[in-house]
Scaffold this motif. Structure first.
Motif, PDB file in Angstrom:
ATOM      1  N   ILE A  59       6.061 -10.811   5.198  1.00  0.00           N
ATOM      2  CA  ILE A  59       4.938  -9.890   5.433  1.00  0.00           C
ATOM      3  C   ILE A  59       4.073 -10.419   6.564  1.00  0.00           C
ATOM      4  O   ILE A  59       3.661  -9.665   7.468  1.00  0.00           O
ATOM      5  CB  ILE A  59       4.105  -9.708   4.144  1.00  0.00           C
ATOM      6  N   LEU A  60       3.806 -11.716   6.558  1.00  0.00           N
ATOM      7  CA  LEU A  60       2.993 -12.341   7.594  1.00  0.00           C
ATOM      8  C   LEU A  60       3.686 -12.266   8.954  1.00  0.00           C
ATOM      9  O   LEU A  60       3.042 -11.970   9.978  1.00  0.00           O
ATOM     10  CB  LEU A  60       2.709 -13.803   7.213  1.00  0.00           C
ATOM     11  N   ALA A  61       4.994 -12.470   8.995  1.00  0.00           N
ATOM     12  CA  ALA A  61       5.751 -12.378  10.256  1.00  0.00           C
ATOM     13  C   ALA A  61       5.718 -10.953  10.795  1.00  0.00           C
ATOM     14  O   ALA A  61       5.599 -10.753  12.015  1.00  0.00           O
ATOM     15  CB  ALA A  61       7.192 -12.825  10.029  1.00  0.00           C
ATOM     16  N   ALA A 118       3.403  -7.505  15.256  1.00  0.00           N
ATOM     17  CA  ALA A 118       2.875  -6.178  15.606  1.00  0.00           C
ATOM     18  C   ALA A 118       1.666  -6.293  16.528  1.00  0.00           C
ATOM     19  O   ALA A 118       0.898  -7.250  16.473  1.00  0.00           O
ATOM     20  CB  ALA A 118       2.479  -5.443  14.330  1.00  0.00           C
ATOM     21  N   SER A 119       1.510  -5.280  17.388  1.00  0.00           N
ATOM     22  CA  SER A 119       0.321  -5.219  18.239  1.00  0.00           C
ATOM     23  C   SER A 119      -0.724  -4.281  17.646  1.00  0.00           C
ATOM     24  O   SER A 119      -1.905  -4.353  18.005  1.00  0.00           O
ATOM     25  CB  SER A 119       0.700  -4.770  19.652  1.00  0.00           C
ATOM     26  N   THR A 120      -0.295  -3.408  16.750  1.00  0.00           N
ATOM     27  CA  THR A 120      -1.207  -2.548  15.978  1.00  0.00           C
ATOM     28  C   THR A 120      -0.755  -2.618  14.519  1.00  0.00           C
ATOM     29  O   THR A 120       0.314  -3.138  14.222  1.00  0.00           O
ATOM     30  CB  THR A 120      -1.151  -1.078  16.455  1.00  0.00           C
ATOM     31  N   LEU A 121      -1.564  -2.065  13.636  1.00  0.00           N
ATOM     32  CA  LEU A 121      -1.214  -2.118  12.214  1.00  0.00           C
ATOM     33  C   LEU A 121       0.172  -1.509  11.995  1.00  0.00           C
ATOM     34  O   LEU A 121       0.391  -0.337  12.300  1.00  0.00           O
ATOM     35  CB  LEU A 121      -2.243  -1.362  11.377  1.00  0.00           C
ATOM     36  N   PRO A 122       1.118  -2.282  11.470  1.00  0.00           N
ATOM     37  CA  PRO A 122       2.483  -1.786  11.315  1.00  0.00           C
ATOM     38  C   PRO A 122       2.705  -0.972  10.037  1.00  0.00           C
ATOM     39  O   PRO A 122       3.800  -0.463   9.817  1.00  0.00           O
ATOM     40  CB  PRO A 122       3.316  -3.068  11.269  1.00  0.00           C
ATOM     41  N   TRP A 123       1.686  -0.848   9.212  1.00  0.00           N
ATOM     42  CA  TRP A 123       1.867  -0.176   7.929  1.00  0.00           C
ATOM     43  C   TRP A 123       0.987   1.061   7.834  1.00  0.00           C
ATOM     44  O   TRP A 123      -0.111   1.108   8.395  1.00  0.00           O
ATOM     45  CB  TRP A 123       1.517  -1.117   6.785  1.00  0.00           C
ATOM     46  N   GLU A 124       1.461   2.039   7.106  1.00  0.00           N
ATOM     47  CA  GLU A 124       0.634   3.212   6.824  1.00  0.00           C
ATOM     48  C   GLU A 124      -0.480   2.777   5.867  1.00  0.00           C
ATOM     49  O   GLU A 124      -0.368   1.724   5.219  1.00  0.00           O
ATOM     50  CB  GLU A 124       1.481   4.334   6.233  1.00  0.00           C
ATOM     51  N   ARG A 180      -1.476   3.451   2.908  1.00  0.00           N
ATOM     52  CA  ARG A 180      -1.136   3.156   1.511  1.00  0.00           C
ATOM     53  C   ARG A 180      -0.480   1.774   1.375  1.00  0.00           C
ATOM     54  O   ARG A 180      -0.803   1.008   0.469  1.00  0.00           O
ATOM     55  CB  ARG A 180      -0.215   4.248   0.988  1.00  0.00           C
ATOM     56  N   LYS A 181       0.433   1.463   2.269  1.00  0.00           N
ATOM     57  CA  LYS A 181       1.103   0.166   2.219  1.00  0.00           C
ATOM     58  C   LYS A 181       0.137  -0.952   2.607  1.00  0.00           C
ATOM     59  O   LYS A 181       0.193  -2.047   2.048  1.00  0.00           O
ATOM     60  CB  LYS A 181       2.330   0.159   3.144  1.00  0.00           C
ATOM     61  N   LEU A 182      -0.741  -0.686   3.550  1.00  0.00           N
ATOM     62  CA  LEU A 182      -1.747  -1.671   3.933  1.00  0.00           C
ATOM     63  C   LEU A 182      -2.637  -2.008   2.739  1.00  0.00           C
ATOM     64  O   LEU A 182      -2.912  -3.186   2.470  1.00  0.00           O
ATOM     65  CB  LEU A 182      -2.590  -1.148   5.099  1.00  0.00           C
ATOM     66  N   SER A 183      -3.061  -0.989   2.009  1.00  0.00           N
ATOM     67  CA  SER A 183      -3.882  -1.196   0.814  1.00  0.00           C
ATOM     68  C   SER A 183      -3.119  -2.022  -0.228  1.00  0.00           C
ATOM     69  O   SER A 183      -3.678  -2.914  -0.866  1.00  0.00           O
ATOM     70  CB  SER A 183      -4.287   0.146   0.224  1.00  0.00           C
ATOM     71  N   TYR A 184      -1.845  -1.728  -0.362  1.00  0.00           N
ATOM     72  CA  TYR A 184      -0.992  -2.475  -1.284  1.00  0.00           C
ATOM     73  C   TYR A 184      -0.929  -3.950  -0.885  1.00  0.00           C
ATOM     74  O   TYR A 184      -1.126  -4.838  -1.719  1.00  0.00           O
ATOM     75  CB  TYR A 184       0.404  -1.853  -1.314  1.00  0.00           C
ATOM     76  N   TYR A 185      -0.659  -4.220   0.389  1.00  0.00           N
ATOM     77  CA  TYR A 185      -0.560  -5.610   0.851  1.00  0.00           C
ATOM     78  C   TYR A 185      -1.885  -6.350   0.725  1.00  0.00           C
ATOM     79  O   TYR A 185      -1.911  -7.542   0.407  1.00  0.00           O
ATOM     80  CB  TYR A 185      -0.066  -5.676   2.295  1.00  0.00           C
ATOM     81  N   ARG A 186      -2.997  -5.668   0.983  1.00  0.00           N
ATOM     82  CA  ARG A 186      -4.308  -6.309   0.839  1.00  0.00           C
ATOM     83  C   ARG A 186      -4.554  -6.750  -0.602  1.00  0.00           C
ATOM     84  O   ARG A 186      -5.224  -7.749  -0.836  1.00  0.00           O
ATOM     85  CB  ARG A 186      -5.419  -5.345   1.258  1.00  0.00           C
ATOM     86  N   THR A 187      -4.031  -5.989  -1.525  1.00  0.00           N
ATOM     87  CA  THR A 187      -4.210  -6.331  -2.938  1.00  0.00           C
ATOM     88  C   THR A 187      -3.188  -7.358  -3.403  1.00  0.00           C
ATOM     89  O   THR A 187      -3.528  -8.346  -4.063  1.00  0.00           O
ATOM     90  CB  THR A 187      -4.083  -5.062  -3.803  1.00  0.00           C
ATOM     91  N   VAL A 188      -1.932  -7.149  -3.058  1.00  0.00           N
ATOM     92  CA  VAL A 188      -0.848  -7.936  -3.621  1.00  0.00           C
ATOM     93  C   VAL A 188      -0.675  -9.292  -2.931  1.00  0.00           C
ATOM     94  O   VAL A 188      -0.359 -10.287  -3.592  1.00  0.00           O
ATOM     95  CB  VAL A 188       0.463  -7.112  -3.587  1.00  0.00           C
ATOM     96  N   PHE A 189      -0.864  -9.357  -1.629  1.00  0.00           N
ATOM     97  CA  PHE A 189      -0.643 -10.614  -0.906  1.00  0.00           C
ATOM     98  C   PHE A 189      -1.448 -11.769  -1.509  1.00  0.00           C
ATOM     99  O   PHE A 189      -0.875 -12.821  -1.839  1.00  0.00           O
ATOM    100  CB  PHE A 189      -0.949 -10.431   0.584  1.00  0.00           C
ATOM    101  N   PRO A 190      -2.775 -11.610  -1.689  1.00  0.00           N
ATOM    102  CA  PRO A 190      -3.540 -12.730  -2.272  1.00  0.00           C
ATOM    103  C   PRO A 190      -3.113 -13.059  -3.711  1.00  0.00           C
ATOM    104  O   PRO A 190      -3.119 -14.224  -4.113  1.00  0.00           O
ATOM    105  CB  PRO A 190      -4.983 -12.231  -2.248  1.00  0.00           C
ATOM    106  N   ALA A 209      -7.434  -8.852  10.587  1.00  0.00           N
ATOM    107  CA  ALA A 209      -8.614  -8.681  11.444  1.00  0.00           C
ATOM    108  C   ALA A 209      -8.194  -8.424  12.889  1.00  0.00           C
ATOM    109  O   ALA A 209      -8.750  -7.572  13.574  1.00  0.00           O
ATOM    110  CB  ALA A 209      -9.514  -9.907  11.346  1.00  0.00           C
ATOM    111  N   ARG A 210      -7.194  -9.174  13.386  1.00  0.00           N
ATOM    112  CA  ARG A 210      -6.696  -8.994  14.753  1.00  0.00           C
ATOM    113  C   ARG A 210      -6.120  -7.594  14.936  1.00  0.00           C
ATOM    114  O   ARG A 210      -6.415  -6.911  15.937  1.00  0.00           O
ATOM    115  CB  ARG A 210      -5.620 -10.055  15.050  1.00  0.00           C
ATOM    116  N   LEU A 211      -5.325  -7.151  13.977  1.00  0.00           N
ATOM    117  CA  LEU A 211      -4.666  -5.838  14.082  1.00  0.00           C
ATOM    118  C   LEU A 211      -5.676  -4.692  13.980  1.00  0.00           C
ATOM    119  O   LEU A 211      -5.540  -3.670  14.649  1.00  0.00           O
ATOM    120  CB  LEU A 211      -3.591  -5.688  12.998  1.00  0.00           C
ATOM    121  N   GLN A 212      -6.702  -4.850  13.177  1.00  0.00           N
ATOM    122  CA  GLN A 212      -7.698  -3.795  13.058  1.00  0.00           C
ATOM    123  C   GLN A 212      -8.585  -3.716  14.298  1.00  0.00           C
ATOM    124  O   GLN A 212      -9.086  -2.638  14.627  1.00  0.00           O
ATOM    125  CB  GLN A 212      -8.554  -4.007  11.797  1.00  0.00           C
ATOM    126  N   ALA A 213      -8.754  -4.842  14.971  1.00  0.00           N
ATOM    127  CA  ALA A 213      -9.554  -4.847  16.204  1.00  0.00           C
ATOM    128  C   ALA A 213      -8.786  -4.219  17.367  1.00  0.00           C
ATOM    129  O   ALA A 213      -9.397  -3.733  18.321  1.00  0.00           O
ATOM    130  CB  ALA A 213      -9.940  -6.289  16.572  1.00  0.00           C
TER     131      ALA A 213
END
Length: 128
Positions: A75-77, A82-88, A90-100, A123-127
C-alpha cells in the motif's frame, strides 16, 4: 307409528358414523404423534453443548506479522509511486482506517514508522 323415528333410534343410528369419525380423528392424532417423534427431545442432553462450555479458553487470532508487513509495504509503495491520489474516495477512507490498525500487529517502533510514512505520503498526495 311406523314412519316415526324416536330419539333413541336417531342416536343409535348415528352412533356408527360418530364412531367412524372419532376413529379418523384418533388415526390422525396418532399420525401426528408419529411425525413428531422424529423431532428431537427438548429435554435430552445436547450433543453440541460442549461447544458452549465456558471452561474452554476463547481462541485468539494472531496475524502473521510478515503478511501484514508485506501488505502495508505494498500500500505504501503504491502511494509513493503515485503523483496524485491513486485511490477513489471509498478506498482512501478504507486505507486511512485500516492501515494504522493493521500496523498494530507489528512491533511498536516499526508500526509507528510505517504509520508516519503513510501519513506523510497521504499529505504529499493531497497537496498535489
Amino acid at each position: 307409528m311406523i314412519g316415526q323415528v324416536g330419539t333413541n333410534d336417531r342416536v343409535l343410528s348415528t352412533a356408527p358414523r360418530i364412531r367412524a369419525r372419532c376413529g379418523n380423528i384418533v388415526n390422525r392424532e396418532s399420525h401426528y404423534a408419529m411425525a413428531s417423534s422424529r423431532q428431537g427431545d427438548l429435554f435430552a442432553s445436547d450433543p453440541q453443548a460442549e461447544l458452549f462450555d465456558e471452561d474452554r479458553p476463547t481462541p485468539v487470532y494472531r496475524a502473521d506479522p510478515d503478511k501484514v508487513r508485506n501488505e502495508l509495504l505494498q500500500i505504501l509503495a503504491e502511494a509513493r509511486a503515485a503523483s496524485t491520489l491513486p485511490w477513489e474516495p471509498r478506498k482512501l477512507s478504507y486505507y486511512r482506517t485500516v492501515f494504522p490498525q493493521m500496523a498494530n500487529w507489528l512491533p511498536d517502533d516499526e508500526a509507528d514508522q510505517l504509520r508516519f510514512e503513510f501519513a506523510a505520503e497521504l499529505a504529499r498526495l493531497q497537496a498535489a
